[in-house]
Write an enzyme that holds these catalytic residues in place. Structure first.
Site, PDB file in Angstrom:
ATOM      1  N   CYS A 114       3.428   3.730  -1.178  1.00 55.45           N
ATOM      2  CA  CYS A 114       2.209   3.562  -0.389  1.00 55.45           C
ATOM      3  C   CYS A 114       2.292   2.398   0.596  1.00 55.45           C
ATOM      4  CB  CYS A 114       1.003   3.394  -1.307  1.00 55.45           C
ATOM      5  SG  CYS A 114       0.676   4.826  -2.364  1.00 55.45           S
ATOM      6  N   HIS A 250      -4.670   0.334   3.324  1.00 57.06           N
ATOM      7  CA  HIS A 250      -4.166   1.554   2.692  1.00 57.06           C
ATOM      8  C   HIS A 250      -5.347   2.260   2.041  1.00 57.06           C
ATOM      9  CE1 HIS A 250      -2.143   4.405   0.241  1.00 57.06           C
ATOM     10  NE2 HIS A 250      -2.251   3.717  -0.879  1.00 57.06           N
ATOM     11  N   ASN A 280      -5.647   9.714  -0.984  1.00 55.63           N
ATOM     12  CA  ASN A 280      -4.522   8.785  -0.832  1.00 55.63           C
ATOM     13  C   ASN A 280      -3.326   9.560  -0.293  1.00 55.63           C
ATOM     14  OD1 ASN A 280      -2.355   7.037  -1.137  1.00 55.63           O
ATOM     15  ND2 ASN A 280      -2.973   6.316  -3.161  1.00 55.63           N
TER      16      ASN A 280
END
Length: 323
Positions: A114, A250, A280
């Site tokens: 990520c 993020h 996500n």
């Protein structure tokens, strides 16, 4: 004069299939309200069966090129952040290079889960300021739906597929915080925490594996480490949170996003939030959110933009950019 890597254009791509939370109610002991209350996610996109990570990346790249008014011939390098590349090798970046018809320069992948886009952005910035490349296409692209355990309600409802791209271009600056472009970056990793977010398979284990996560531990590390890395980059530039126009975090979980904003004393009105629509998307989430935000008129030339991310490894980092 100081060479700066300035944002020339952004773009993104989302697969056509939209999966609302309610779809998971058919197979899991969960609900739309349960997912929203714990993550802020309402829907996400899943790639089609014949759609690969490089396909998504190519479309995002094409959108960024159009936004910048450039063609593939104007690009010197591609840095693609992903944990879900099409093949073990060659890199997804070289596939995008081919898809774009780019026959010069070079392309490579970066894997930091990520945090991948921040790592890719930092590498691309270094290529520009060192004179290795004049224009670098930086991409985050993921098909995390391929590594989900559909029986694990704590993880499979959180992730989605998508791609975002950003083009950095070498421009002369003065060496001060008034310059446009990447002003500071900070990268970190600590392998002691590998077991709180990982995939339980891989090439040397001869299995694809599924994503596994200890959510509470990830949350604890995320808020602490992301607030710290952000402060590090702000200090490097010599500015404070009062000088920041936009934070593009993020997009993992609304509670993490709000927790970091609170630690930074940053009002949510200045935080870009797209997690409700995309879930996500790992390395794709930041450039995807940047592209959406610019399309909505939220980020304008001259704005100070801070971005930060944490992913498996653990790996984390941040960047300060004058748009």
């Amino acid at each position: 004069m100081t060479l700066r890597a300035v944002v020339r254009g952004v773009g993104h791509y989302l697969p056509e299939r939209i999966v609302p939370n309610a779809e998971f109610e058919k197979t899991l002991d969960t609900s739309d309200e349960w997912i929203k209350s714990r993550s802020g996610i309402e829907r996400r996109h899943f790639a089609a069966e014949d759609e690969t990570t490089s396909d998504l990346a190519t479309k995002a790249a094409q959108a960024a090129l159009e936004n910048a008014g450039l063609t593939a011939d104007d690009i010197d390098a591609i840095v693609l952040a992903t944990s879900t590349a099409d093949l073990t090798f060659p890199s997804a970046a070289t596939m995008v290079q081919n898809n774009l018809g780019m026959t010069k320069g070079f392309a490579f992948d970066v894997q930091a889960v990520c945090a991948g886009f921040v790592f890719a952005l930092t590498n691309a910035n270094a290529l520009v300021v060192s004179g290795q490349a004049k224009r670098v296409l930086v991409i985050g692209s993921e098909t995390f739906s391929r590594i989900m355990d559909w029986n694990d309600r704590s993880t499979c409802v959180l992730f989605g597929d998508g791609a975002g791209a950003l083009i950095l271009e070498a421009q002369d600056g003065t060496g001060t915080s008034e310059d446009r472009g990447v002003l500071a970056t900070d990268l970190n990793s600590d392998g002691r925490y590998r077991d709180i977010l990982y995939v339980d398979g891989g090439i040397s284990q001869r299995t694809t594996g599924f994503l596994r996560m200890q959510g509470k531990e990830v949350f604890r590390h995320a808020v602490e480490k992301l607030a710290k890395t952000t402060q590090t980059t702000l200090d490097a530039v010599g500015i404070t949170t009062d000088d920041v126009d936009w934070v593009v975090p993020h997009q993992a979980n609304i509670r993490i996003i709000k927790g970091i904003a609170k630690k930074m004393d940053m009002p949510m009105e200045r935080v870009v939030v797209t997690v409700q629509d995309h879930g996500n998307t790992s390395a794709a989430s930041i450039p995807l959110a940047m592209s959406v935000a610019q399309a909505e008129g939220k980020m304008k030339p001259g704005d100070i933009v801070v971005t930060e991310a944490i992913g498996g490894g653990l790996a984390w980092g941040s960047a300060v950019i004058r748009w």
